[in-house]
Scaffold this motif. Sequence first.
Motif, PDB file in Angstrom:
ATOM      1  N   ALA A  93      37.460  -0.368  24.800  1.00 21.73           N
ATOM      2  CA  ALA A  93      36.623  -1.352  25.495  1.00 21.73           C
ATOM      3  C   ALA A  93      37.490  -2.305  26.299  1.00 21.73           C
ATOM      4  O   ALA A  93      38.612  -2.634  25.907  1.00 21.73           O
ATOM      5  CB  ALA A  93      35.773  -2.135  24.489  1.00 21.73           C
ATOM      6  N   GLN A 112      23.162  11.221  21.814  1.00 23.89           N
ATOM      7  CA  GLN A 112      23.402   9.950  22.491  1.00 23.89           C
ATOM      8  C   GLN A 112      22.536   9.905  23.746  1.00 23.89           C
ATOM      9  O   GLN A 112      22.810  10.580  24.733  1.00 23.89           O
ATOM     10  CB  GLN A 112      24.886   9.808  22.845  1.00 23.89           C
ATOM     11  N   CYS A 129      27.954   5.795  27.720  1.00 22.28           N
ATOM     12  CA  CYS A 129      28.735   4.611  28.064  1.00 22.28           C
ATOM     13  C   CYS A 129      29.159   4.735  29.537  1.00 22.28           C
ATOM     14  O   CYS A 129      29.009   5.787  30.157  1.00 22.28           O
ATOM     15  CB  CYS A 129      29.962   4.503  27.167  1.00 22.28           C
ATOM     16  N   MET A 155      36.130   1.269  29.017  1.00 21.06           N
ATOM     17  CA  MET A 155      34.690   1.101  29.207  1.00 21.06           C
ATOM     18  C   MET A 155      34.351  -0.225  29.871  1.00 21.06           C
ATOM     19  O   MET A 155      34.923  -1.269  29.562  1.00 21.06           O
ATOM     20  CB  MET A 155      33.954   1.156  27.861  1.00 21.06           C
ATOM     21  N   GLY A 199      28.780  -0.302  27.141  1.00 27.43           N
ATOM     22  CA  GLY A 199      28.538   0.612  26.026  1.00 27.43           C
ATOM     23  C   GLY A 199      29.433   0.384  24.834  1.00 27.43           C
ATOM     24  O   GLY A 199      29.627   1.300  24.031  1.00 27.43           O
ATOM     25  N   GLU A 200      29.956  -0.828  24.672  1.00 25.18           N
ATOM     26  CA  GLU A 200      30.870  -1.065  23.550  1.00 25.18           C
ATOM     27  C   GLU A 200      30.170  -0.900  22.203  1.00 25.18           C
ATOM     28  O   GLU A 200      30.770  -0.418  21.244  1.00 25.18           O
ATOM     29  CB  GLU A 200      31.506  -2.457  23.651  1.00 25.18           C
ATOM     30  N   ARG A 235      27.786   1.227  21.477  1.00 20.73           N
ATOM     31  CA  ARG A 235      27.697   2.660  21.225  1.00 20.73           C
ATOM     32  C   ARG A 235      29.053   3.226  20.795  1.00 20.73           C
ATOM     33  O   ARG A 235      29.137   4.077  19.899  1.00 20.73           O
ATOM     34  CB  ARG A 235      27.195   3.372  22.486  1.00 20.73           C
ATOM     35  N   TRP A 236      30.106   2.751  21.426  1.00 23.07           N
ATOM     36  CA  TRP A 236      31.453   3.205  21.080  1.00 23.07           C
ATOM     37  C   TRP A 236      31.814   2.788  19.656  1.00 23.07           C
ATOM     38  O   TRP A 236      32.326   3.590  18.866  1.00 23.07           O
ATOM     39  CB  TRP A 236      32.441   2.622  22.093  1.00 23.07           C
ATOM     40  N   VAL A 253      30.431   9.595  28.087  1.00 22.22           N
ATOM     41  CA  VAL A 253      30.839   8.506  28.982  1.00 22.22           C
ATOM     42  C   VAL A 253      30.616   8.943  30.422  1.00 22.22           C
ATOM     43  O   VAL A 253      31.026  10.042  30.817  1.00 22.22           O
ATOM     44  CB  VAL A 253      32.318   8.127  28.779  1.00 22.22           C
TER      45      VAL A 253
END
Length: 335
Positions: A37, A62, A66, A92, A95-96, A98-99, A112
Amino acid sequence: MAGQRVSLAGLATETVESVPGRSRPTLVHLAPDQVVATPLNPRQDFSEESLRELGESMRQGQLQPCVGVTRAAYVKLFPEHAEQLPQCRIVMAAGERRWRAAQQAGLPTLDVHLREDIAESRVRFLAAVLAENVERSNFNYIEEAVGLQRMLDMTFNQQVEAAAALGKSKQWFNQRIGLLRLTEPMRDLVTSGKLTAFRDMRRYSALPADEQLAAWQADQRKRNEPKSNPAVEVPTTRQQGHESAAVAGGPAGGYTAVYPKQAAVPQSAEPLSDVLPEPRDEGETSEPAALTKKPPVKMPWADPAAVAQIVIAKMTLADRIRLRQLLTAQEDREQ
């Protein structure tokens, strides 16, 4: 539809576009440890429970990828962050959560979208970082203001340019960045969820620093005060007739209604209504005036300023504070 698998090693050597939006985003699938991130993300509040739930949901697929850029493109924009980034493939912009959820759930891959176009400028990239967050209702207002201040610094204090990058008005931008005038104790109230109303944050931020916490504490004491007993119903003319008939020898309509006597209330102590009465034709009287035989008060309805002065003169300090809150709420709705 499944995305195209590409060579990340090849993408890392591509140049950054000079014209944003010229290339199509490329969907890649890679291990979460190959993604990191951006340090620019102002969001720091990540609930472990919500991450666990999101990770279990992502096991089924998903739904939203991201968004990021290659490390080479990112470091070209922000060389001062090079030492903070591990030897990752993707940095990124969005989408942090989700990561983090994928890492916590031990998922083998993360989807991604590679968007090298957002690396066109520092402001463009930061706008992509903030855009997803500012649309979320649970985004912390203080974290949002910190991110907006960072964007303002990048545009050399040009609020119009910074607001345009987010698709927002200068007024919207100014109101939110103004929350940075809140003191640290007040910011803690926001991050802990004890202060959640945006209009109240704005009101406290407009006060001197040494008065903000005291004002909030006074508001809390006022909210916790016990409610006063409801007013006793005032009998109407017809009800008074029934009461007189009952005293004389029996009910006039088959029942007896007993109404407690009211103590005389001074004129200055009459409670204020939240809504002003509608203007009446000249000579028309309201029901209370007809009961007490008082002459009707002629309000200068054609002159709003004069009406406001009359109303404010009747207000207590608490009434004026409440009026200020109502006006602030109305202003927020109109914006």
